[in-house]
Every structure is written in structure tokens, then in C-alpha cells.
Enzyme design. Sequence first.
Site, PDB file in Angstrom:
ATOM      1  N   ASP A  67     -16.543 -10.156 -13.759  1.00 60.56           N
ATOM      2  CA  ASP A  67     -17.307  -9.501 -13.078  1.00 60.56           C
ATOM      3  C   ASP A  67     -18.108  -9.948 -11.847  1.00 60.56           C
ATOM      4  O   ASP A  67     -19.288  -9.386 -11.199  1.00 60.56           O
ATOM      5  CB  ASP A  67     -18.368  -8.583 -13.970  1.00 60.56           C
ATOM      6  N   ASP A  91     -15.977 -15.162 -10.426  1.00 66.19           N
ATOM      7  CA  ASP A  91     -14.750 -14.575 -10.957  1.00 66.19           C
ATOM      8  C   ASP A  91     -13.956 -14.461  -9.774  1.00 66.19           C
ATOM      9  O   ASP A  91     -12.344 -14.200 -10.038  1.00 66.19           O
ATOM     10  CB  ASP A  91     -14.899 -13.617 -11.779  1.00 66.19           C
ATOM     11  N   ASN A  93      30.770   4.571  -9.536  1.00 70.01           N
ATOM     12  CA  ASN A  93      31.372   5.619  -8.475  1.00 70.01           C
ATOM     13  C   ASN A  93      31.753   4.839  -7.423  1.00 70.01           C
ATOM     14  O   ASN A  93      33.031   5.284  -7.159  1.00 70.01           O
ATOM     15  CB  ASN A  93      30.127   6.618  -8.425  1.00 70.01           C
ATOM     16  N   GLU A 102      18.407   4.623  -3.794  1.00 67.36           N
ATOM     17  CA  GLU A 102      17.524   4.865  -2.844  1.00 67.36           C
ATOM     18  C   GLU A 102      16.232   5.493  -3.449  1.00 67.36           C
ATOM     19  O   GLU A 102      15.211   5.670  -2.935  1.00 67.36           O
ATOM     20  CB  GLU A 102      18.166   5.997  -1.811  1.00 67.36           C
ATOM     21  N   ASP A 153     -14.227 -13.784 -19.326  1.00 65.71           N
ATOM     22  CA  ASP A 153     -15.452 -14.421 -19.484  1.00 65.71           C
ATOM     23  C   ASP A 153     -15.988 -13.761 -20.750  1.00 65.71           C
ATOM     24  O   ASP A 153     -15.426 -12.676 -21.128  1.00 65.71           O
ATOM     25  CB  ASP A 153     -16.549 -14.098 -18.193  1.00 65.71           C
TER      26      ASP A 153
END
Length: 643
Positions: free
Chosen positions: A571, A575, A639, A275, A317
Amino acid sequence: MTSFWPEPQPPPCAGLSSQEAEERLRQFGPNRMGNQQATGAVWLFLSTFANPLVLVLLAASLLSAALGEGANAAIIALIVVLSCSLDFAQSYRSQRAAEKLRSSVATRAEVERDGLIQEVPLDQVVPGDVLVLSAGSIVAGDARLLESKDLCTAEASLTGEALPVEKRVGELPPETSLSEATNCVFLGTSVLNGMGRALVLRTGSRSQLGKVAQSLDSGKGETEFERGTRAFGSLILRTTLSLVAFVFLTSLFFHRPPLQSLLFAVALAVGLTPEFLPMIVSVTLASGAWRLAREKVVVKRLSALENLGGIDILCSDKTGTLTLGQIKLERYVDLEGEEFPEVLRYAALNSAFQSGIRSPLDDAVLQHDHPAVNDHRKLDELPFDFNRRRLSVLLEGKLGAVLVTKGAPESVHPLCLTYRKQERSLDLDHGARQRLQETFEDLSRQGYRVLAIATGAGQLKEQDLCLIGLAAFLDPPRPDAAETLAELDRMGVAVKILTGDNDLVARKVCQEVGLDGQRCLLGREVDLLGDEALAVKAEATVLFARLSPAQKNRVISCLKSRGHVLGYLGDGVNDAPSLRNADVGISVDNAVDVAREAADIILLQPGLKPVQIGVLEGRRSFGNILKYVLMGTSSNFGNMFSM
């Protein structure tokens, strides 16, 4: 093979009638990009719960509540909600990226309709419209030129080409790449100089920019880390269901009460569930992101950190990553290739006094701040145009009037009768012209952009000139690029360069930073290969040049199909599809808005060194998560199996 313009070139026309425009608007739809109906925020949030591990944890929470374990149920539910909220935030940012791209184009355009030039809303432009283009215009559709005069456009955000692109009427081969399509203009680009008329062939989502927007709308898809998490969740789900069924049936076989058997089986299943895994993952990745923030690396999407640690290929690039992103005047030589300061002197005079659009080459010349500029004043000018491909200014200095001409070597040297050799002027005979050609070709092979500089008598006539020499420009590599590339190689990360720029320039940059730029694949060659062939070829290729956005994206998809985990660094608007498609998209803080929004990681300082640091941090985070998975799962299973 797909051509950019498969339709035949129609004859020049005076545009559509209003009735024809309305019919085509109904046929082709509004000139809008991508899916205008964004997914609702509520539905987007609910979709993040569609994960096997999340469903197992939610079921465990409900069962815990049904068994009276309210605190445990609340903790598990809180962990799940926090984890899903992070995924929702990233998906919502993706929608905003597409919306920003749509808003980046003009709202109105000039077209010819009913024989008149009219301004119409951008979304009303249809295929068949004739655009009227002038300096400052934003192109309202992908179009073929019908007329042009000294027309040049800025296409850096779409193709990666930093310099203005000359546009002229003409026919090109079907396999022509996007960056070489000089007879076409594209939606969202801008006109820097000149004027023209163009016939719109594609609008909205069918345009080159529209395809970029569609790729952003389509979402990023599952990354390697998310696929691993989903597979682990499926394993836990199958194990849990098998254990519940086994324990329940075994209990019934031994004639135990059915309700008690079911509750016991469910309790075991809840105990088996790790969990705290979502919280451990979030805390570990958040801790890694905090450490990277101190290295000026911003992690927008936490799962991207683990993906960054898992990459084995980094596509990038070259501009701003391998290079400084600043064009510099590297050499100024005579026609023999020997350094000659007079070339710099006259180049500075021309660049300082010309009044047209100042290109990055002019800025590179003026960075040298030559003192001769202060000793002259301008008398007249012959501005640059794409027919002459040169620019001349008439200046007056201490020694009288002088004409200074700068332009493409092939357009300047035919006007020259002599050349300067130190302090002497010699005849530019056949042998001298041959040496000039050899010097020019040698500089071009080294990746330099070359201009010729010449002078003339004190009148505004480009004739009987004296050739001073050649100016060679280059975007120099970053000082740390070669060392960082070697480090990435030792870490098992192969670097591939995907650029829309000239292959000669890209080869030179690769050579200087230690990459094998000789293994180069051009955009037109990419289109000739099928997906399987391209995937095999791409693995062995280091440099891809003259690529369109779609071709970049296809290369990345093919590499991913071979089982590689990819990072992409870019950038520009061109791209954005690749940033979305890669397992981890990386951009820089001065990138265009669309690229920053599409990226998972933002670098606050340029270069590849921050990426290398990020890869190391990602691997460290993955190691910590794996420790919990192995410890928690084995402990829980042991367990529960014992019980």
C-alpha cells in the site's frame, strides 16, 4: 555489492555557484523522475493489437468481409476492439500512476548557492547542491548530511518504517540498507523535526524515488495469463496457416481450380478460429469480477482475476495485512516484567502534556484515556531530541509538582537512582539494573518497541530519577490472519512477508500468525547474493526484513524466474515497483495514490481473507474459460478436418 553512497564524503561547503549549477544541470539533466515523454494514447491503443490471436481474428474478419459475410466480419471485429480497449485502459492507468508519483514531491527547494540561501525550482536542483532542511521541508534529492540538529524525517511511504527516523551526520558501512541509512535523506520524504544541511548526490531517475517511477514507466510486462493466451494464439495461427497450405496444395494436386481451392482453404481457416474466445474470456472474467465486487474486492484489470487464481506465492507487507496497522500499548511492566499500572499512569501524563510531534506511540498510550490526566496541569517541558533520546514534562497535581520522563531505556535508566516496586522505592543497584536489562532484552526479542518511564522531584532536572517501569508497544496481528494463512496453505499458496520494518518486530508477528519467521533474510544479505542464489534462497525463505523498494522488486523477479506465479499485496510508494512487477498487484482503498494506480486489484477491506476469496473466484473463472477452449477448439477442428 552496491552501496547507496559509493562516492566519498566531501567536506562541508557553501554550495555551488550559479555557473557550476548550470553546468551540472546540463550534465545530469533536470531533477525529474522517470520518462517525462509518455507514450501517445493512439500508439498505446494500437500496440494492444500485437497479439497472435488478435491478428488471426482480424484476418478472419477481413476474409469474412471479402467473402461477403459482412455480419460475421462485423461481429469478430467488434469482439477484438472491445478486448483491446480493456488492455488499453489498463496501460493508460499505468502512465497516470507514474505521473502522480512525479507530482508527489515539492515544487521548490532551499539550497545554498553563491554563498546565499536561495529558493530554486525542484527540477533545477543538481548533484553538488547543499540543501537547507527544516521542519516541514520536502527533501529535493538523495543527499548525505553535512550538519544536523534533532533532525528526523518521515519515510513510511519509501521504506515502510511507520515511526519517525532519526538522522545524524556520520559514516556507515557500504552494505547499510535503505531503512538503516541514518546519515542520508531521500527525495520525496519530509522533515518532521529539527534542522540540517545535506549535500545532494543523486537526483531525478537516479534517486531512490526515481527508480520507483522508472519501474512504473517500464510497464507491467506479460502476466502468466497473457503469456498463456499469446501461446494459444500462436498455436491457432500455426494450425490455421498449416491447414490453409495443406488444403490448398492438396486441391491443386487433384487439379481443382486454384481460386476455388484458395477460397475453400480460407473458409476452413476462418471456421477453425475460435472467434468468440475474447468475448467468452471477457464475459467470464467480468462475471467473476462482479461477484468479487459484492465481497468488497474491486478488479481493475480483468486478466488479473485469472492470474490471481493461478498464484502459488503471495508476497505481502505485514502492516495492515497480517496486523491491524495500529500500534497499541500491549504491556506495561516493572523491571521484573510483572504488570504494573503505574507505568500506564505516568506514560499517559507524559504523552498528554508533551507539546512536540506526537508519535504513534503517544497515540497508543492515549487510547487508554487514563483519568490522572485530568488532575494535572503542565508547568514546563524538556522536549525530545535525538542526543538525549527522551522527553520530560513538569506537571502539577494534587500531590504537588512531579517530573515525568519517557524515552529509550538506555538513555533513561542511567539517570535513575531508585525504582518503584509496587508502593515502595528501592535502590537501583547492579542486580536491579541487570534484571531491567534482561526484561528489556526479552521484550525486544518478542518484537516489542520499548520505552522506559521514570519520575523525578518537582523541578525541571533529569537527575536522581525513580524508574517506574517499561511500556511495550506492538502492532497486533489481525484476529483472522492465522486461519486465513492456513486456508491459503491448503490451497497451495505460500505466503512470504517482504517488509522494510525491523526484523525483530516482523519475526514476532510471523510467530503469532503461524508463519516461520525464523527463516529470515535481511536487505543487506539480499545484496550479497547473485540472482540465481537469491532465487533458490527466496523459495525457502518466509520472511524478508529491512528491504528497500529495489530489493523487494528483485526478490519478486527472482521468484518469477523459478516459474512461480506471484501476487503482491502492498500500500505504499515503496511497494509500487513490486505491484507492477508481480503477476497480479493487490492494494487497499486507503493506500497511497501511486500504489492504488499500480495495482490490478483493490481490497475495500483490509486483511488476507478477501485475497483468499479472490483466489477461489479466479480459479473458478479459469475453469470456465478452459471449458470453452476445449469445447470450441475441438469442435471447430473436428468439423473443419471432416470437411
